[in-house]
Motif scaffolding. Structure first.
Motif, PDB file in Angstrom:
ATOM      1  N   LYS A 222      16.707  41.195  51.923  1.00 49.10           N
ATOM      2  CA  LYS A 222      17.054  39.823  52.282  1.00 49.10           C
ATOM      3  C   LYS A 222      17.052  39.673  53.794  1.00 49.10           C
ATOM      4  O   LYS A 222      17.515  40.547  54.523  1.00 49.10           O
ATOM      5  CB  LYS A 222      18.452  39.464  51.754  1.00 49.10           C
ATOM      6  CG  LYS A 222      18.499  39.133  50.289  1.00 49.10           C
ATOM      7  CD  LYS A 222      19.892  38.639  49.925  1.00 49.10           C
ATOM      8  CE  LYS A 222      19.957  38.251  48.446  1.00 49.10           C
ATOM      9  NZ  LYS A 222      21.300  37.722  48.083  1.00 49.10           N
ATOM     10  N   ASP A 223      16.492  38.571  54.252  1.00 52.21           N
ATOM     11  CA  ASP A 223      16.563  38.256  55.674  1.00 52.21           C
ATOM     12  C   ASP A 223      17.758  37.337  55.874  1.00 52.21           C
ATOM     13  O   ASP A 223      17.718  36.154  55.543  1.00 52.21           O
ATOM     14  CB  ASP A 223      15.277  37.559  56.128  1.00 52.21           C
ATOM     15  CG  ASP A 223      15.180  37.463  57.644  1.00 52.21           C
ATOM     16  OD1 ASP A 223      16.230  37.317  58.276  1.00 52.21           O
ATOM     17  OD2 ASP A 223      14.062  37.529  58.174  1.00 52.21           O
ATOM     18  N   GLY A 224      18.825  37.895  56.387  1.00 57.00           N
ATOM     19  CA  GLY A 224      20.047  37.118  56.530  1.00 57.00           C
ATOM     20  C   GLY A 224      20.079  36.216  57.728  1.00 57.00           C
ATOM     21  O   GLY A 224      21.029  35.452  57.916  1.00 57.00           O
ATOM     22  N   VAL A 225      19.072  36.297  58.590  1.00 57.73           N
ATOM     23  CA  VAL A 225      19.076  35.497  59.815  1.00 57.73           C
ATOM     24  C   VAL A 225      18.173  34.277  59.667  1.00 57.73           C
ATOM     25  O   VAL A 225      18.566  33.149  59.922  1.00 57.73           O
ATOM     26  CB  VAL A 225      18.612  36.351  61.018  1.00 57.73           C
ATOM     27  CG1 VAL A 225      18.558  35.500  62.270  1.00 57.73           C
ATOM     28  CG2 VAL A 225      19.537  37.539  61.201  1.00 57.73           C
ATOM     29  N   LYS A 226      16.939  34.529  59.213  1.00 59.27           N
ATOM     30  CA  LYS A 226      15.963  33.451  59.139  1.00 59.27           C
ATOM     31  C   LYS A 226      15.825  32.957  57.712  1.00 59.27           C
ATOM     32  O   LYS A 226      15.667  33.744  56.791  1.00 59.27           O
ATOM     33  CB  LYS A 226      14.607  33.929  59.667  1.00 59.27           C
ATOM     34  CG  LYS A 226      13.603  32.808  59.838  1.00 59.27           C
ATOM     35  CD  LYS A 226      12.350  33.323  60.516  1.00 59.27           C
ATOM     36  CE  LYS A 226      11.371  32.179  60.765  1.00 59.27           C
ATOM     37  NZ  LYS A 226      10.146  32.639  61.449  1.00 59.27           N
ATOM     38  N   ALA A 227      15.861  31.652  57.549  1.00 60.12           N
ATOM     39  CA  ALA A 227      15.706  31.045  56.236  1.00 60.12           C
ATOM     40  C   ALA A 227      14.407  30.258  56.188  1.00 60.12           C
ATOM     41  O   ALA A 227      13.830  29.902  57.223  1.00 60.12           O
ATOM     42  CB  ALA A 227      16.891  30.130  55.925  1.00 60.12           C
ATOM     43  N   TYR A 228      13.944  29.983  54.976  1.00 61.18           N
ATOM     44  CA  TYR A 228      12.748  29.167  54.775  1.00 61.18           C
ATOM     45  C   TYR A 228      13.216  27.737  54.545  1.00 61.18           C
ATOM     46  O   TYR A 228      13.962  27.449  53.604  1.00 61.18           O
ATOM     47  CB  TYR A 228      11.952  29.678  53.583  1.00 61.18           C
ATOM     48  CG  TYR A 228      10.627  28.979  53.404  1.00 61.18           C
ATOM     49  CD1 TYR A 228       9.492  29.439  54.060  1.00 61.18           C
ATOM     50  CD2 TYR A 228      10.516  27.860  52.593  1.00 61.18           C
ATOM     51  CE1 TYR A 228       8.266  28.801  53.906  1.00 61.18           C
ATOM     52  CE2 TYR A 228       9.303  27.215  52.430  1.00 61.18           C
ATOM     53  CZ  TYR A 228       8.187  27.690  53.093  1.00 61.18           C
ATOM     54  OH  TYR A 228       6.988  27.051  52.938  1.00 61.18           O
ATOM     55  N   VAL A 229      12.788  26.835  55.417  1.00 59.51           N
ATOM     56  CA  VAL A 229      13.286  25.465  55.392  1.00 59.51           C
ATOM     57  C   VAL A 229      12.169  24.498  55.028  1.00 59.51           C
ATOM     58  O   VAL A 229      11.077  24.538  55.606  1.00 59.51           O
ATOM     59  CB  VAL A 229      13.878  25.067  56.766  1.00 59.51           C
ATOM     60  CG1 VAL A 229      14.437  23.647  56.722  1.00 59.51           C
ATOM     61  CG2 VAL A 229      14.965  26.044  57.185  1.00 59.51           C
ATOM     62  N   ILE A 234      17.030  24.566  52.094  1.00 58.43           N
ATOM     63  CA  ILE A 234      16.907  25.874  52.717  1.00 58.43           C
ATOM     64  C   ILE A 234      16.879  26.935  51.622  1.00 58.43           C
ATOM     65  O   ILE A 234      17.669  26.885  50.674  1.00 58.43           O
ATOM     66  CB  ILE A 234      18.094  26.147  53.671  1.00 58.43           C
ATOM     67  CG1 ILE A 234      18.138  25.090  54.775  1.00 58.43           C
ATOM     68  CG2 ILE A 234      17.998  27.536  54.272  1.00 58.43           C
ATOM     69  CD1 ILE A 234      19.360  25.206  55.664  1.00 58.43           C
ATOM     70  N   TYR A 235      15.969  27.907  51.757  1.00 60.71           N
ATOM     71  CA  TYR A 235      15.805  28.952  50.757  1.00 60.71           C
ATOM     72  C   TYR A 235      16.007  30.325  51.397  1.00 60.71           C
ATOM     73  O   TYR A 235      15.729  30.515  52.581  1.00 60.71           O
ATOM     74  CB  TYR A 235      14.406  28.891  50.137  1.00 60.71           C
ATOM     75  CG  TYR A 235      14.110  27.616  49.391  1.00 60.71           C
ATOM     76  CD1 TYR A 235      14.248  27.556  48.010  1.00 60.71           C
ATOM     77  CD2 TYR A 235      13.685  26.477  50.070  1.00 60.71           C
ATOM     78  CE1 TYR A 235      13.967  26.378  47.311  1.00 60.71           C
ATOM     79  CE2 TYR A 235      13.413  25.301  49.387  1.00 60.71           C
ATOM     80  CZ  TYR A 235      13.554  25.259  48.013  1.00 60.71           C
ATOM     81  OH  TYR A 235      13.283  24.099  47.331  1.00 60.71           O
ATOM     82  N   GLY A 249      13.206  32.775  47.880  1.00 59.73           N
ATOM     83  CA  GLY A 249      13.818  32.598  46.577  1.00 59.73           C
ATOM     84  C   GLY A 249      13.532  31.214  46.027  1.00 59.73           C
ATOM     85  O   GLY A 249      13.119  30.306  46.752  1.00 59.73           O
ATOM     86  N   LYS A 250      13.771  31.037  44.725  1.00 56.16           N
ATOM     87  CA  LYS A 250      13.487  29.738  44.104  1.00 56.16           C
ATOM     88  C   LYS A 250      14.702  28.812  44.119  1.00 56.16           C
ATOM     89  O   LYS A 250      14.567  27.632  43.829  1.00 56.16           O
ATOM     90  CB  LYS A 250      13.006  29.938  42.675  1.00 56.16           C
ATOM     91  CG  LYS A 250      14.029  30.511  41.715  1.00 56.16           C
ATOM     92  CD  LYS A 250      13.435  30.625  40.312  1.00 56.16           C
ATOM     93  CE  LYS A 250      14.467  31.160  39.320  1.00 56.16           C
ATOM     94  NZ  LYS A 250      13.910  31.265  37.951  1.00 56.16           N
ATOM     95  N   ARG A 251      15.879  29.349  44.443  1.00 57.15           N
ATOM     96  CA  ARG A 251      17.091  28.535  44.455  1.00 57.15           C
ATOM     97  C   ARG A 251      17.409  28.063  45.871  1.00 57.15           C
ATOM     98  O   ARG A 251      17.337  28.834  46.818  1.00 57.15           O
ATOM     99  CB  ARG A 251      18.277  29.328  43.892  1.00 57.15           C
ATOM    100  CG  ARG A 251      18.119  29.678  42.425  1.00 57.15           C
ATOM    101  CD  ARG A 251      19.322  30.457  41.914  1.00 57.15           C
ATOM    102  NE  ARG A 251      19.200  30.760  40.492  1.00 57.15           N
ATOM    103  CZ  ARG A 251      18.545  31.805  40.014  1.00 57.15           C
ATOM    104  NH1 ARG A 251      17.953  32.652  40.850  1.00 57.15           N
ATOM    105  NH2 ARG A 251      18.459  32.008  38.717  1.00 57.15           N
ATOM    106  N   ILE A 252      17.783  26.809  45.991  1.00 58.47           N
ATOM    107  CA  ILE A 252      18.128  26.226  47.288  1.00 58.47           C
ATOM    108  C   ILE A 252      19.511  26.701  47.718  1.00 58.47           C
ATOM    109  O   ILE A 252      20.477  26.628  46.946  1.00 58.47           O
ATOM    110  CB  ILE A 252      18.094  24.687  47.220  1.00 58.47           C
ATOM    111  CG1 ILE A 252      16.662  24.200  46.950  1.00 58.47           C
ATOM    112  CG2 ILE A 252      18.630  24.068  48.501  1.00 58.47           C
ATOM    113  CD1 ILE A 252      16.546  22.695  46.829  1.00 58.47           C
TER     114      ILE A 252
END
Length: 261
Positions: A222-229, A234-235, A249-252
């Motif tokens: 898991k990348d705890g710093v950068k999220a996919y927005v 945000i994912y 991940g598939k959950r927001i």
């Protein structure tokens, strides 16, 4: 079950035309005596070592030509994904046109992955050339087969028996090695192909375990710093420790009541 990924490359033979001169000639379709055609192809399935090869060296051997094209049709018909270098503008258009001309119909739909598009999208500014040979030299430390400056296409059509055999041998090596280079570059380009989810083709797709979308590995971080927005939310981001590919991940994780318009 895994995705059936076919890597392919074709070579074409030159046309024979009538002309009054050598420079800046306009050649009409009625001046074409022998049209350009597919000379040979090489292909391999991802995960297999064997490179398939078929050729129709003689312009007049229609039976050999149809057999060559039928074997390729069968391969494309069973492929989920087809990988090429500049294939969307060349290889696949040639094959589909010949299937139509020969009355074979269209193979079942497949997803085309043209690696030159990956290069243009991600690496164009950092590479001096879009050629397969250049990416192979820079990334793989390998290169295309060098044919010594000899005109293989002329020798295949007009050479002596010995010249034809020698040219055919080099052409086959040239064609097959292009496929091997393309296959290796496909693996290096995978983390950059956001349009591919190879895990969907695996038998484990519905078991609820998070896996890499490229190599199906469970070894994710898991990348705890950068999220996919996205504009919706945000994912969680993941990185595969085996192949280096990223996924989300598939959950927001978080969202807003309103959306941008």
């Amino acid at each position: 079950m895994s995705a059936r990924v076919l890597i392919l490359d074709i070579e074409t033979q030159r046309a024979i035309v009538e002309t009054f001169g050598l420079f800046k000639q306009f050649i009409g379709i009625d001046q074409v005596q022998v049209p350009t055609r597919v000379l040979c192809w090489a292909a391999k399935w991802r995960g297999e070592d064997r490179v398939m090869f078929k050729a129709a060296w003689d312009d007049n051997d229609e039976a050999a030509y149809r057999t060559m094209m039928q074997v390729m049709w069968d391969a494309l018909d069973s492929a989920d994904i087809v990988v090429t270098w500049n294939g969307d503008r060349f290889d696949l258009q040639w094959l589909e046109a010949e299937f139509l001309r020969l009355g074979m119909g269209r193979p079942l739909p497949y997803k085309s992955v043209d690696l030159i598009k990956t290069v243009r999208r991600w690496f164009k500014g950092g590479l001096m050339s879009m050629k397969l040979d250049w990416s192979s030299r820079m990334i793989l430390k390998d290169r295309k087969v060098h044919h010594g400056g000899s005109d293989l296409w002329w020798d295949i059509r007009h050479g002596t028996r010995a010249e034809k055999r020698a040219a055919q041998k080099i052409m086959r090596e040239y064609n097959e090695h292009d496929v091997e280079l393309t296959a290796r570059l496909f693996e290096t380009h995978l983390p950059y192909r956001t349009d591919l989810n190879l895990a969907l083709y695996e038998d484990t797709v519905d078991d609820g375990i998070e896996r890499c979308v490229k190599c199906n590995s469970e070894n994710l971080k898991k990348d705890g710093v950068k999220a996919y927005v996205t504009s919706a939310g945000i994912y969680q981001m993941y990185r595969c420790k085996d192949c280096g590919a990223t996924s989300r991940g598939k959950r927001i994780r978080g969202t807003t009541e309103l959306r941008p318009v």
